[in-house]
Motif scaffolding. Structure first.
Motif, mmCIF file in Angstrom:
data_model
loop_
_atom_site.group_PDB
_atom_site.id
_atom_site.type_symbol
_atom_site.label_atom_id
_atom_site.label_comp_id
_atom_site.label_asym_id
_atom_site.label_seq_id
_atom_site.Cartn_x
_atom_site.Cartn_y
_atom_site.Cartn_z
ATOM 1 N N ASN A 100 4.101 -14.537 12.753
ATOM 2 C CA ASN A 100 4.936 -13.386 12.388
ATOM 3 C C ASN A 100 5.010 -13.191 10.875
ATOM 4 O O ASN A 100 5.089 -12.061 10.396
ATOM 5 N N LEU A 101 4.961 -14.299 10.143
ATOM 6 C CA LEU A 101 4.900 -14.186 8.679
ATOM 7 C C LEU A 101 3.650 -13.417 8.264
ATOM 8 O O LEU A 101 3.698 -12.544 7.391
ATOM 9 N N PHE A 102 2.562 -13.743 8.904
ATOM 10 C CA PHE A 102 1.295 -13.072 8.575
ATOM 11 C C PHE A 102 1.390 -11.570 8.852
ATOM 12 O O PHE A 102 1.027 -10.745 8.006
ATOM 13 N N LYS A 103 1.917 -11.240 10.038
ATOM 14 C CA LYS A 103 2.036 -9.813 10.383
ATOM 15 C C LYS A 103 2.903 -9.081 9.352
ATOM 16 O O LYS A 103 2.555 -8.006 8.859
ATOM 17 N N ALA A 104 4.069 -9.686 9.041
ATOM 18 C CA ALA A 104 5.024 -9.008 8.158
ATOM 19 C C ALA A 104 4.499 -8.919 6.728
ATOM 20 O O ALA A 104 4.667 -7.894 6.062
ATOM 21 N N LEU A 105 3.836 -9.986 6.281
ATOM 22 C CA LEU A 105 3.336 -9.976 4.896
ATOM 23 C C LEU A 105 2.267 -8.919 4.691
ATOM 24 O O LEU A 105 2.304 -8.157 3.725
ATOM 25 N N VAL A 106 1.321 -8.882 5.625
ATOM 26 C CA VAL A 106 0.245 -7.889 5.476
ATOM 27 C C VAL A 106 0.833 -6.482 5.580
ATOM 28 O O VAL A 106 0.498 -5.591 4.786
ATOM 29 N N ALA A 107 1.737 -6.284 6.537
ATOM 30 C CA ALA A 107 2.346 -4.955 6.693
ATOM 31 C C ALA A 107 3.106 -4.562 5.428
ATOM 32 O O ALA A 107 3.031 -3.416 4.976
ATOM 33 N N ALA A 108 3.828 -5.528 4.837
ATOM 34 C CA ALA A 108 4.596 -5.222 3.621
ATOM 35 C C ALA A 108 3.654 -4.861 2.480
ATOM 36 O O ALA A 108 3.909 -3.920 1.717
ATOM 37 N N CYS A 109 2.548 -5.598 2.366
ATOM 38 C CA CYS A 109 1.582 -5.291 1.297
ATOM 39 C C CYS A 109 0.990 -3.891 1.493
ATOM 40 O O CYS A 109 0.743 -3.166 0.524
ATOM 41 N N ARG A 110 0.793 -3.527 2.750
ATOM 42 C CA ARG A 110 0.233 -2.191 3.009
ATOM 43 C C ARG A 110 1.246 -1.096 2.669
ATOM 44 O O ARG A 110 0.870 -0.014 2.205
ATOM 45 N N ILE A 111 2.530 -1.375 2.900
ATOM 46 C CA ILE A 111 3.555 -0.373 2.582
ATOM 47 C C ILE A 111 3.685 -0.228 1.063
ATOM 48 O O ILE A 111 3.751 0.880 0.534
ATOM 49 N N ALA A 112 3.695 -1.362 0.375
ATOM 50 C CA ALA A 112 3.879 -1.341 -1.089
ATOM 51 C C ALA A 112 2.536 -1.065 -1.752
ATOM 52 O O ALA A 112 2.043 -1.852 -2.566
#
Ligand code: PLP
Length: 390
Positions: A100-112
């Motif tokens: 879940n860390l991986f999912k959230a981190l990549v998603a956050a990087c894509r948003i920012a």
């Protein structure tokens, strides 16, 4: 001045959560002080699993997917939600914290978009750092490790996301999530919180703080069982944009259409990847029953009081042992003690039916799970610790 022993008895007698202990299947001879690593089993779990296996699986068979299994990740997520201060529909249960860390981190990087840096606290639990490195290699970000005290000021216009451990796994120190979130947002960065050591230990207000993403495990203070599924918090504000990298069929908008292309589900379900682990999920569901009628504020009060009492015991009985855990309220539900020979002493304590755990280089951790730990357990642990060291 009452003795430690008298104080322990008085505190246990006055403990408003004392009756909760009977809801756990605990060895009466044991002082179990490792609920910060693996929570003890609530008694209801074994019966629920017998029902899930004997009836839902054995008799209802494939039909059970439509009779509650398919929706369990969001349903159980909505049971975790109040414990992290989230409105319904923002928490999904499944996979491990690392995944879940991986999912959230990549998603956050894509948003920012347009930012190229991930900030990680230098003392982070190892998996968070490893996953950040792996995710950053894929997204083209760089990972910067910063001492936790400097994390807030280290946020810059390059920072996409700050990954914060809410409570430090080694020392039990509580991080300033409100201040860090405010500092990150002020400079346009997102915050991803790892709640492994705070969920079920203290009040958490994810919605109110505006935290962008959060993950946490359920096998510590939520007592879900070994390897029970983790949770992922994706607040409503990001659900539309949430573009997670493990876009599997269970998170598809219409999984049984079997379409060739991915269209993410509306809402937090998009956070799912593959088939959920139903046995573990429903064990967790049963384990969460122990929270019925419990206020997290009460749990917090007892957690802090257990810690205070542990400090008093160490000061009186084990001078020379260094207390790593902050003595003020900025701590979670553990007391970490540093001394030479901690590894051997942790083993010797286990032989005397006192279970804590060891973390390198020299730390004995005593977990203080307020739903079942007694003040007398704490006193016994410190007495045995003194006796093992002499
Ligand atoms: C703070 C923290 N994050 C992550 C993890 C690991 O999570 P998992 O093994 O479920 O992926 C742990 C495990 O103890 C932890 O303490």
């Amino acid at each position: 001045m009452p003795s430690l022993s008298e104080r322990a008895d008085q505190l246990d007698a006055a403990d408003p959560l004392a009756a909760k202990r009977a809801e756990f299947d605990l060895d009466p001879e044991m002082s179990y002080l490792d609920g910060n690593s693996l929570g003890a089993p609530p008694k209801g779990v074994a019966a629920r699993l017998a029902e899930v296996i004997g009836h839902q699986w054995a008799r209802r068979l494939i039909r059970s997917w439509d009779e509650g299994w398919w929706t369990a990740p969001e349903r159980v997520g909505d049971r975790v939600a109040p414990l992290v201060g989230a409105a319904p529909g923002q928490v999904v249960v499944g996979d491990s914290t690392s995944v879940n860390l991986f999912k959230a981190l990549v998603a956050a990087c894509r948003i920012a978009d347009g930012r190229d840096e991930v900030l990680v606290d230098a003392e982070t639990f190892p998996t968070d750092g490893y996953i950040a490195d792996g995710a950053a290699r894929l997204t083209g970000h760089r990972v910067r490790r910063v001492p936790v005290a400097a994390l807030g000021e280290a946020v810059s216009e390059r920072t996409a996301v700050v990954l914060v451990n809410h409570v430090d796994y080694r020392t039990g120190a509580l991080r300033e999530l409100p201040l860090l979130t405010a500092a990150a947002h002020e400079r346009g960065a997102l915050v991803l919180a790892d709640l492994c050591h705070s969920v079920g230990a203290l009040p958490i207000e994810l919605d109110a703080l505006g935290v962008d993403f959060a993950v946490g495990c359920t096998y510590k203070f939520l007592n879900g069982g070994p390897g029970s599924p983790a949770f992922l918090y994706v607040p409503s504000k990001w659900q539309e944009e949430f573009d997670q990298p493990l876009a599997g069929w269970v998170g598809h908008r219409d999984p049984f259409a079997m379409e060739p292309g991915y269209r993410g589900a509306a809402g937090v379900r998009k956070g799912m990847a593959g088939t959920p682990d139903i046995l573990s999920m429903l064990a967790l569901d049963a384990a969460l029953d122990v929270w019925d009628g419990v206020r997290i504020g009460q749990v917090r009060e007892k957690g802090l009081a257990l810690g205070e009492f542990a400090f008093a015991c160490v000061d009186e009985l084990a001078p020379g042992v260094e207390v790593l855990t902050p003595r003020g309220p900025a701590r979670g539900n553990q007391v970490s003690l540093a001394f030479d020979g901690a590894r051997e002493v942790t083993r010797a304590l286990a032989d005397r039916a006192v279970l804590g755990d060891f973390r390198p280089p020299d730390v004995l951790r005593l977990g203080l799970a307020p739903l079942y730990v007694r003040y007398t357990d704490v006193l016994r642990a410190v007495r045995e610790l003194r006796s093992c060291r002499t």
